[in-house]
Enzyme design. Structure first.
Site, mmCIF file in Angstrom:
data_model
loop_
_atom_site.group_PDB
_atom_site.id
_atom_site.type_symbol
_atom_site.label_atom_id
_atom_site.label_comp_id
_atom_site.label_asym_id
_atom_site.label_seq_id
_atom_site.Cartn_x
_atom_site.Cartn_y
_atom_site.Cartn_z
ATOM 1 N N ASP A 1 3.807 -1.510 -0.041
ATOM 2 C CA ASP A 1 2.933 -2.004 -1.110
ATOM 3 C C ASP A 1 2.507 -3.449 -0.845
ATOM 4 O O ASP A 1 3.252 -4.229 -0.250
ATOM 5 C CB ASP A 1 3.671 -1.907 -2.453
ATOM 6 N N HIS B 1 -5.591 -2.809 3.918
ATOM 7 C CA HIS B 1 -5.047 -1.532 4.398
ATOM 8 C C HIS B 1 -5.092 -1.479 5.927
ATOM 9 O O HIS B 1 -4.161 -1.007 6.576
ATOM 10 C CB HIS B 1 -5.829 -0.355 3.806
ATOM 11 N N LEU C 1 12.652 9.691 17.269
ATOM 12 C CA LEU C 1 12.593 9.201 15.881
ATOM 13 C C LEU C 1 11.808 10.212 15.065
ATOM 14 O O LEU C 1 10.792 10.735 15.528
ATOM 15 C CB LEU C 1 11.870 7.843 15.820
HETATM 16 C C1 IPE Z 1 2.787 3.122 -4.355
HETATM 17 O O1 IPE Z 1 2.084 1.948 -4.505
HETATM 18 C C2 IPE Z 1 2.094 4.048 -3.418
HETATM 19 C C3 IPE Z 1 2.021 3.621 -2.016
HETATM 20 C C4 IPE Z 1 2.516 2.545 -1.505
HETATM 21 C C5 IPE Z 1 1.312 4.514 -1.143
HETATM 22 P P1 IPE Z 1 1.069 1.703 -5.729
HETATM 23 O O2 IPE Z 1 0.501 0.370 -5.532
HETATM 24 O O3 IPE Z 1 0.124 2.855 -5.825
HETATM 25 O O4 IPE Z 1 2.060 1.766 -6.979
HETATM 26 P P2 IPE Z 1 1.863 1.186 -8.447
HETATM 27 O O5 IPE Z 1 0.523 1.622 -8.919
HETATM 28 O O6 IPE Z 1 1.960 -0.302 -8.340
HETATM 29 O O7 IPE Z 1 3.001 1.755 -9.236
HETATM 30 C C1 IPE Z 2 -0.291 -0.161 -0.877
HETATM 31 O O1 IPE Z 2 -0.964 -1.333 -1.123
HETATM 32 C C2 IPE Z 2 -1.135 0.859 -0.156
HETATM 33 C C3 IPE Z 2 -1.560 1.994 -0.978
HETATM 34 C C4 IPE Z 2 -1.194 2.234 -2.206
HETATM 35 C C5 IPE Z 2 -2.481 2.941 -0.370
HETATM 36 P P1 IPE Z 2 -1.826 -1.540 -2.449
HETATM 37 O O2 IPE Z 2 -3.223 -1.132 -2.152
HETATM 38 O O3 IPE Z 2 -1.204 -0.867 -3.600
HETATM 39 O O4 IPE Z 2 -1.761 -3.107 -2.594
HETATM 40 P P2 IPE Z 2 -1.633 -3.934 -3.944
HETATM 41 O O5 IPE Z 2 -0.397 -3.440 -4.648
HETATM 42 O O6 IPE Z 2 -2.864 -3.659 -4.735
HETATM 43 O O7 IPE Z 2 -1.509 -5.346 -3.491
HETATM 44 MG MG MG Z 3 0.139 -1.496 -4.988
#
Ligand code: IPE
Ligand code: IPE
Ligand code: MG
Length: 240
Positions: free
Chosen positions: A12, A29, A123
């Protein structure tokens, strides 16, 4: 030192990494892909048996269309650019989640990458896409209910042990260490069943900044934990 055999990561913080630099979220990303590469390589070097990465949740479809589209494009590109290297390094790639929600070409590529790397054993790399922990439990319940209807298992015989094989990752060692980057203290519908006795580790580091040193810090923290599984410390000392 005790090395976790199976690490699961909620990757995240990509969006915030980009926004802090006044860049579009999709560049976060893209940058996150480098951290994936470094993490896979470091896990292999440290002798971790399995790594499970949360790449796209069943809830992430609710993001703006252009961000979802950018993520899908990134998956297609990553499948093209990374699978050769993973295969060369003996990594067995598995996608977990409901792959049928992706367009036919993307899900076919995912299945092809799984088939191609199925014989590797350096792995196990599991990538969770369109995955939700509740979906996982529901599909397991559907599977075992079907077996019960066909008379292959008695209703009374359904318990934790007989349901477990129907869940994702059932063929792999249990998760020892759960890591979430990006500072949020939640599971966000990741592996609800499978995390039952995982050690939880949270870091403010945003996923694109996560590197070998950050992974080592998590592994070091894991090594300090006492895993009691409901016992007392004294019992653990007595049995060694
Ligand atoms: C969880 O992250 C999903 C992934 C990392 C793929 P999110 O950013 O979607 O989660 P929330 O919305 O903060 O709970
Ligand atoms: C995690 O990073 C990746 C996915 C959920 C696909 P985020 O896109 O949720 O990044 P933040 O949380 O908005 O910074
Ligand atoms: Mg996020």
């Amino acid at each position: 030192m005790s090395i976790p055999r199976h690490i699961a990561i909620v990757m995240d913080g990509n969006g915030r990494w980009a926004q802090r630099r006044h860049l579009p979220r999709k560049l976060g990303h893209r940058e996150g892909q480098k951290a994936v590469r470094a993490t896979v390589e470091h896990c292999r070097q440290r002798g971790v048996a399995a790594l499970t990465l949360f790449a796209f949740s069943s809830e992430n479809w609710q993001r703006p269309g252009d961000e979802v589209h950018a993520l899908m494009q990134l998956f297609v590109k990553a499948l093209d650019s990374e699978v050769d290297e993973l295969h060369r390094n003996g990594v067995r790639l598995t996608f977990i989640g409901d792959l049928d929600r992706f367009d036919a070409e993307l899900s076919a590529r995912m299945r092809a990458a799984m088939a191609r790397t199925a014989g590797n054993d350096a792995l196990r790399l599991n990538v969770a896409v369109n995955y939700g922990g509740r979906w996982d439990i529901a599909q397991a319940a559907r599977g075992i209910a079907g077996a019960a209807m066909r008379g292959e298992i008695a209703l009374d015989a359904i318990d934790e042990l007989t349901l477990a094989p129907w869940l994702c990752l059932a063929d792999q060692v249990p998760i020892d260490l759960f890591i979430r980057t990006g500072g949020e203290l939640r599971v966000s519908n990741f592996l609800l069943w499978q995390l039952a006795y995982a050690e939880l580790y949270f870091t403010d580091t945003l996923w694109p900044d996560f590197d070998a040193a950050a992974l080592d810090a998590a592994i070091d923290a894991f090594a300090q934990r006492e895993r009691r599984y409901g016992h007392t410390s004294a019992q653990l000392r007595a049995t060694g």
